[in-house]
Design an enzyme around this catalytic site. Structure first.
Site, PDB file in Angstrom:
ATOM      1  N   LYS A   1     108.195  77.937  76.377  1.00  0.00           N
ATOM      2  CA  LYS A   1     108.495  78.757  77.546  1.00  0.00           C
ATOM      3  C   LYS A   1     108.412  77.869  78.782  1.00  0.00           C
ATOM      4  O   LYS A   1     107.364  77.289  79.070  1.00  0.00           O
ATOM      5  CB  LYS A   1     107.506  79.915  77.659  1.00  0.00           C
TER       6      LYS A   1
ATOM      7  N   LYS B   1     112.625  80.022  75.674  1.00  0.00           N
ATOM      8  CA  LYS B   1     112.868  80.858  76.841  1.00  0.00           C
ATOM      9  C   LYS B   1     112.845  80.023  78.106  1.00  0.00           C
ATOM     10  O   LYS B   1     111.918  79.234  78.256  1.00  0.00           O
ATOM     11  CB  LYS B   1     111.777  81.940  76.889  1.00  0.00           C
TER      12      LYS B   1
END
Ligand code: PBG
Length: 323
Positions: free
Chosen positions: A195, A248
């Site tokens: 992330k 992400k």
């Protein structure tokens, strides 16, 4: 070996040929719809930077989930917007918090819909960081028990999947251990393994009121310049017991997604985040791109790069277009 013996255009000539030899497919059961749940009744507060999305009270959330299930969408992921924020994000890990109550209500109404719950503290802390603070810094190890409590509370309330998005070191292992001890061995962990500290979370933070009050998330989310480190993060999460690993944002990090899939070959998800959604919406609203084609192209690209599942704010539209 070349033209004119080979003419790749032959297989592009008709819709049937194109469909038969298409390499990547997309179906609603691959999609996960993010939803924001808040206190109250009959509440539907539109989110300005995310057209078509709103903060929903539990009753409206339930209707939304029924609709998503009818449309064939694979799952929903819930984000809680609590009434009260505090230093330790207690509404995030209390068994009586907004997310456990929402999970229980949705599970009762739509038992066959797969329920994901995001696990993080940033929506619940008054300072907006993803963990507890000590001397102005996010204290990794002091945060782990709180994330574990949240995961157990969500599993107990009906979450099939818990998805830690906080980026603390060791949280997957801590959560797995806590879930197993609490008799939730069947609960799936989707870790936000890679992330990034991204500008593309802007609209989400408006939706959740979760922007950090001071500083930023560079001390725990990943540097956008790093790909090798994504493999390390992913390896650690798999070792700690992640069932699914996530990258992400999605579109700006397709190289990372491909590398993760090639390197580990495990179940993989990607999150097309709020800023990716907002960019397409804004350009389409101006008439600068064709909305449906841009959405479907972005989703197929994310699948092509290696994602089995795609979290996307376009899940409802995509399911309709795919029907
Ligand atoms: C919570 C969380 C965030 C997102 C998912 N989980 C926000 C953040 O890290 O700031 C972003 C999702 C999106 O932008 O759509 N930590």
């Amino acid at each position: 070996m070349g033209y004119p013996d080979h003419r790749p255009r032959r297989l592009r000539r008709t819709p049937a040929l194109r469909a038969m030899f298409r390499e990547t497919d997309l179906s609603p059961d691959r999609l996960v719809l993010p939803l924001f749940v808040t206190e109250g009744e009959g509440v539907r507060q539109p989110i300005a930077s995310m057209p078509g999305h709103a903060r929903l009270s539990v009753d409206n959330l339930v209707s939304e989930c029924e609709e998503a299930h009818r449309a064939g969408i694979g799952a929903v992921i819930l984000f809680g917007i609590p009434f009260l924020k505090d230093a330790r994000g207690s509404e995030g890990w209390s068994a009586l918090g907004i997310v456990p109550r929402a999970l229980a209500a949705v599970k009762r109404a739509v038992p066959d819909l797969t329920l994901w719950a995001d696990v993080c503290l940033c929506e619940y802390t008054e300072h907006g960081h993803c963990g507890v603070l000590r001397d102005g810094e996010v204290d990794n190890d002091a945060t782990l028990p709180l994330l574990s409590r949240a995961a157990v509370a969500y599993a107990a309330a009906g979450a099939d999947v818990v998805a830690p998005s906080d980026m603390m070191d060791g949280r997957v292992g801590a959560i797995r251990e806590a879930l197993d001890e609490a008799d939730h061995a069947k609960t799936v962990i989707v870790s936000y393994a890679a992330k990034y500290c991204s500008a593309f979370y802007g609209p989400f933070r408006e939706a959740a009121g979760s922007a950090p009050k001071s500083g930023d998330r560079r001390g725990y989310q990943m540097d956008p310049a790093n790909a090798r480190e994504a493999l390390l993060e992913t390896a650690l999460d798999i070792e700690e017991g992640a069932d699914v690993v996530m990258v992400k944002p999605a579109l700006p990090y397709l190289d990372v997604l491909r590398a993760v899939k090639d390197e580990f070959g495990v179940a993989t998800a990607a999150y097309q985040v709020s800023g990716e959604f907002a960019m397409i919406e804004a350009a389409a609203e101006k008439g600068w791109i064709d909305r449906e084609r841009a959405v479907m192209e972005s989703l197929v690209a994310i699948r092509r790069a290696g994602a089995d599942a795609v979290l996307t704010y376009f899940a409802r539209d995509a399911a309709r277009w795919l029907a």
